[in-house]
Write a protein that holds these residues in place. Structure first.
Motif, short mmCIF file in Angstrom:
data_model
loop_
_atom_site.label_atom_id
_atom_site.label_comp_id
_atom_site.label_asym_id
_atom_site.label_seq_id
_atom_site.Cartn_x
_atom_site.Cartn_y
_atom_site.Cartn_z
N LYS A 1 -3.70 5.26 0.60
CA LYS A 1 -4.36 6.06 1.64
C LYS A 1 -3.76 7.45 1.58
O LYS A 1 -2.58 7.60 1.24
N TYR B 1 -9.12 3.47 2.62
CA TYR B 1 -9.58 2.74 1.44
C TYR B 1 -11.08 2.92 1.30
O TYR B 1 -11.80 2.92 2.30
N PRO C 1 -3.57 -0.07 -3.71
CA PRO C 1 -4.13 0.46 -2.47
C PRO C 1 -3.42 1.75 -2.03
O PRO C 1 -2.20 1.76 -1.86
N GLN D 1 -7.55 4.37 -7.09
CA GLN D 1 -7.10 3.15 -6.39
C GLN D 1 -6.47 2.12 -7.36
O GLN D 1 -6.80 0.94 -7.33
N GLU E 1 0.86 -1.20 0.00
CA GLU E 1 0.00 0.00 0.00
C GLU E 1 0.89 1.24 0.00
O GLU E 1 2.03 1.18 0.46
#
Ligand code: UDP
Ligand code: MG
Length: 329
Positions: free
Chosen positions: A63, A309, A61, A58, A35
């Motif tokens: 954030k 997410y 992944p 996305q 991620e």
């Protein structure tokens, strides 16, 4: 999640998308999950806008944590670590000076060598000028002589470590953060690998000579109390010199009958001792100021927005044979 990449971003609008593409290219066939945690450190350009686009897509992944203002890279790293869910965590800059391919090598080293907890990259060739390089050498010599921790010269924040190291780093929740010192302080077995920093993909560096000097002072004050002893040392030396000088003046008068022409000496002494005292008070002030800041117990950063997410749409569950309810009516 196997790997979390923590990426602090301050005015990196032109770099963030290219950075994500470079990560995806490097980890294309890696066979494990990863991620990217972007921390927008109060950027004044379109960084947040671009990060929101990346987050919405996305493609991998992603954030995004966005600060209420610029809190500094150290705060960005701290926030990223708090939100990292990976078994391994990697700290990497957004400007592509540090190639994601090296992170893959770092992960491989951690996988293959259980004795190492951290893989840190150090710059084998620096492109900076001789003067800066000289000052950096002096800084490492001074801090290593004065403090209990030993800093590896040229080692950067660019590193990958196990989750246990991340937990230890998060336990050090001091307000004035100096990550080189924090890494050295928490210890753990570290494997150092050389790397050559690439040119910045776009934008400019946020560091200049004064900011580096401030950062160096932060490091020395944060990791050593030796400067506080300077007042004691200087005071003792000045005291001994004063007594010796007094004896000499008395002897001169008694043996040779010379009157001491005092004016110049007194001015020199007042200026010398006065500046010494102010210098020492200044040093004490640096420590008191930091104690004051820490005692306020303010948070290291304030996040205005956290984009986690996206929630997955609940998939329609088709009833299996066993689930079919009998209608007894
Ligand atoms: N950075 C940050 N907050 C700041 C300054 C820098 O998050 O206040 C980030 C920046 O966006 C980059 C990384 O820290 O991803 C390293 O900064 P920079 O490239 O300016 O440092 P250099 O590589 O020149 O040492
Ligand atoms: Mg850079």
């Amino acid at each position: 999640m196997k790997l979390s990449l923590v990426v602090p971003c301050y005015n990196e609008a032109e770099n963030v998308a290219a950075f994500q593409q470079a990560v995806m290219a490097a980890f294309d066939d890696c066979g494990y999950s990863y991620e990217i945690i972007f921390v927008n450190d109060g950027s004044r350009d379109a960084t947040l806008h671009n990060l929101k686009k990346i987050h919405a897509a996305q493609q991998c992944p992603v954030k995004v944590i966005s600060f209420a203002r610029n809190f500094g890279k150290e705060a960005g790293l701290y926030a990223g670590l708090q939100h990292a869910s990976g078994e391994y965590i990697s700290l990497i800059d957004a400007d592509l000076q540090q190639r994601p391919e090296i992170v893959r090598q770092m992960v491989q080293i951690l996988d293959e060598s259980p004795e190492y907890d951290v893989v840190a990259a150090y710059q084998d060739r620096r492109r900076e000028g001789k003067v800066l390089s000289f000052f950096k050498k002096c800084f490492y010599a001074i801090i290593n002589a004065l403090s209990d921790v030993t800093l590896q010269p040229d080692a950067s924040d660019f590193r990958t470590f196990r989750r246990s190291v991340r937990d230890s780093i998060l336990e050090l929740n001091e307000y004035h953060r100096f990550s080189k010192g924090i890494f050295a302080w928490v210890g753990y077995n570290t494997c150092f690998i050389p790397y050559t920093a690439c040119e910045r993909a776009a934008g400019k560096t946020k560091w200049n000579f004064w900011k580096l000097t401030e950062y160096a002072i932060e490091g020395i004050i944060g990791y050593s109390t030796a400067p506080l002893r300077l007042a004691t040392v200087l005071g003792s030396v000045a005291g001994i010199a004063a007594v010796l000088y007094l004896l000499w003046v008395i002897l001169e008068k008694m043996l040779f009958g010379i009157d001491v022409p005092g004016y110049a000496t007194i001015i020199a002494l007042i200026l010398g001792l006065g500046s010494m005292q102010l210098f020492c008070i200044g040093i004490i002030g640096e420590y008191v100021g930091r104690t004051f800041e820490q005692s306020k117990n303010r948070p290291i950063y304030i996040a205005k927005e956290i984009l986690d997410y996206p929630e997955k749409e609940p998939e329609a569950v088709l009833p299996t044979d066993g689930d079919v309810q009998q209608d007894n009516s």
